[in-house]
Design a protein around this motif. Structure first.
Motif, PDB file in Angstrom:
ATOM      1  N   LEU A   1       0.864  -1.124   0.042  1.00 12.89           N
ATOM      2  CA  LEU A   1       0.063  -0.139   0.314  1.00 12.89           C
ATOM      3  C   LEU A   1       0.878   1.484   0.145  1.00 12.89           C
ATOM      4  CD1 LEU A   1      -3.121  -1.301   2.771  1.00 12.89           C
ATOM      5  CD2 LEU A   1      -2.986  -0.851  -0.056  1.00 12.89           C
ATOM      6  N   HIS A   2       0.527   2.448  -0.658  1.00 14.05           N
ATOM      7  CA  HIS A   2       1.628   3.343  -0.670  1.00 14.05           C
ATOM      8  C   HIS A   2       0.892   4.931  -0.600  1.00 14.05           C
ATOM      9  CE1 HIS A   2       2.631   0.278  -3.503  1.00 14.05           C
ATOM     10  NE2 HIS A   2       4.565   1.091  -2.744  1.00 14.05           N
ATOM     11  N   PHE A   3      -0.920   4.808   0.273  1.00 16.96           N
ATOM     12  CA  PHE A   3      -0.855   6.142   0.963  1.00 16.96           C
ATOM     13  C   PHE A   3      -0.858   7.245   1.357  1.00 16.96           C
ATOM     14  CE2 PHE A   3      -2.946   2.344   3.577  1.00 16.96           C
ATOM     15  CZ  PHE A   3      -2.638   2.357   4.647  1.00 16.96           C
ATOM     16  N   ASN A   4      -1.080   8.508   1.177  1.00 17.84           N
ATOM     17  CA  ASN A   4      -0.474   8.854   1.423  1.00 17.84           C
ATOM     18  C   ASN A   4      -1.531  10.730   2.161  1.00 17.84           C
ATOM     19  OD1 ASN A   4       2.147   7.947  -0.550  1.00 17.84           O
ATOM     20  ND2 ASN A   4       2.783   9.548   1.712  1.00 17.84           N
ATOM     21  N   ALA A   5      -1.886  11.111   3.156  1.00 17.88           N
ATOM     22  CA  ALA A   5      -2.563  11.980   3.024  1.00 17.88           C
ATOM     23  C   ALA A   5      -2.586  12.966   2.460  1.00 17.88           C
ATOM     24  CB  ALA A   5      -2.084  12.101   4.808  1.00 17.88           C
ATOM     25  N   PRO A   6      -3.436  13.387   1.829  1.00 18.17           N
ATOM     26  CA  PRO A   6      -3.632  15.208   0.966  1.00 18.17           C
ATOM     27  C   PRO A   6      -2.929  15.856   1.726  1.00 18.17           C
ATOM     28  CG  PRO A   6      -5.604  13.984   1.487  1.00 18.17           C
ATOM     29  CD  PRO A   6      -5.065  13.642   2.053  1.00 18.17           C
ATOM     30  N   GLY A   7      -1.921  16.241   0.454  1.00 19.88           N
ATOM     31  CA  GLY A   7      -0.857  17.363   0.444  1.00 19.88           C
ATOM     32  C   GLY A   7       0.617  17.425   1.012  1.00 19.88           C
ATOM     33  N   GLU A   8       0.758  15.800   1.154  1.00 20.20           N
ATOM     34  CA  GLU A   8       1.560  14.811   1.485  1.00 20.20           C
ATOM     35  C   GLU A   8       2.296  14.594   0.133  1.00 20.20           C
ATOM     36  OE1 GLU A   8       0.972  12.414   5.658  1.00 20.20           O
ATOM     37  OE2 GLU A   8       1.090  11.054   3.882  1.00 20.20           O
ATOM     38  N   LEU A   9       2.385  14.693  -0.925  1.00 24.50           N
ATOM     39  CA  LEU A   9       3.391  14.068  -2.214  1.00 24.50           C
ATOM     40  C   LEU A   9       2.488  15.009  -2.980  1.00 24.50           C
ATOM     41  CD1 LEU A   9       3.034  10.901  -3.523  1.00 24.50           C
ATOM     42  CD2 LEU A   9       1.578  11.533  -1.828  1.00 24.50           C
ATOM     43  N   GLU A  10       1.778  15.292  -3.502  1.00 26.08           N
ATOM     44  CA  GLU A  10       1.027  16.018  -4.827  1.00 26.08           C
ATOM     45  C   GLU A  10       1.950  17.002  -5.354  1.00 26.08           C
ATOM     46  OE1 GLU A  10      -0.222  16.463  -2.019  1.00 26.08           O
ATOM     47  OE2 GLU A  10      -2.871  15.763  -2.437  1.00 26.08           O
ATOM     48  N   LEU A  11       3.302  17.819  -4.628  1.00 25.82           N
ATOM     49  CA  LEU A  11       4.154  18.921  -5.324  1.00 25.82           C
ATOM     50  C   LEU A  11       5.276  17.834  -5.811  1.00 25.82           C
ATOM     51  CD1 LEU A  11       4.426  21.497  -2.987  1.00 25.82           C
ATOM     52  CD2 LEU A  11       3.161  21.272  -5.520  1.00 25.82           C
ATOM     53  N   ILE A  12       5.581  16.507  -5.493  1.00 22.80           N
ATOM     54  CA  ILE A  12       6.296  15.316  -5.744  1.00 22.80           C
ATOM     55  C   ILE A  12       6.410  15.250  -6.830  1.00 22.80           C
ATOM     56  CG2 ILE A  12       7.479  13.261  -4.854  1.00 22.80           C
ATOM     57  CD1 ILE A  12       7.736  14.888  -2.232  1.00 22.80           C
ATOM     58  N   GLU A  13       4.788  14.487  -6.726  1.00 22.61           N
ATOM     59  CA  GLU A  13       4.332  13.164  -7.495  1.00 22.61           C
ATOM     60  C   GLU A  13       3.081  13.559  -8.209  1.00 22.61           C
ATOM     61  OE1 GLU A  13       3.942   8.715  -7.132  1.00 22.61           O
ATOM     62  OE2 GLU A  13       5.397   9.134  -6.427  1.00 22.61           O
TER      63      GLU A  13
END
Length: 148
Positions: free
Chosen positions: A75-87
């Motif tokens: 699983l690769h879940f991330n909370a909104p705001g944690e990686l949108e700029l990276i990926e």
């Protein structure tokens, strides 16, 4: 280290391009001899799912596809705001996965499935215990000295 019994059972194998089954099996044999857990299968996040398709059915299909044995569910879940700029192109997959697993209805459905869910922590602790019991004292001291 995460290994499955066969290379084909390792679903997130995009990082194993060029690895032969024979080479993979040598690694499995060595890891097994050292006490590592060898999984029957590894399955992962549905990276190919377009944003227009709902996440729930994709994950229900993944879970329903789990067969008898020890399966590692990547699983690769991330909370909104944690990686949108990276990926930015695939961040939605991770953030939707995060939201799905927070959804009580999905968690209730997951809990009703005929699977036992365990985290990596118990497996990691078992491996550390096995390695600690079989690792020579000099190697353990060297590892301790090299820690920051």
């Amino acid at each position: 280290m995460l290994l499955t019994k066969t290379l084909s059972a390792y679903s997130p194998n995009d990082n194993l391009v060029g690895v032969t089954e024979a080479a993979f099996q040598r690694g499995v044999t060595e890891a097994r001899a050292k006490g590592f857990v060898i999984f029957d299968a590894a399955i992962q996040t549905t990276w190919g799912r377009p944003r227009s398709k709902p996440i729930g059915p994709a994950y229900r299909a993944l879970v329903e596809g789990v067969r008898e044995g020890l399966t590692f569910f990547c699983l690769h879940f991330n909370a909104p705001g944690e990686l949108e700029l990276i990926e930015p192109r695939s961040a939605y997959i991770r953030t939707e996965e995060y939201e799905l697993f927070r959804d009580q209805a999905f968690r209730d459905w997951l809990g009703a499935q005929d699977i036992d869910i365990i985290g990596m922590k118990p497996l990691r602790e078992e491996l550390r215990a096995r390695l600690g019991a079989s690792t020579p004292a000099k190697a353990r001291k060297a590892a301790t000295r090299s820690a920051p």
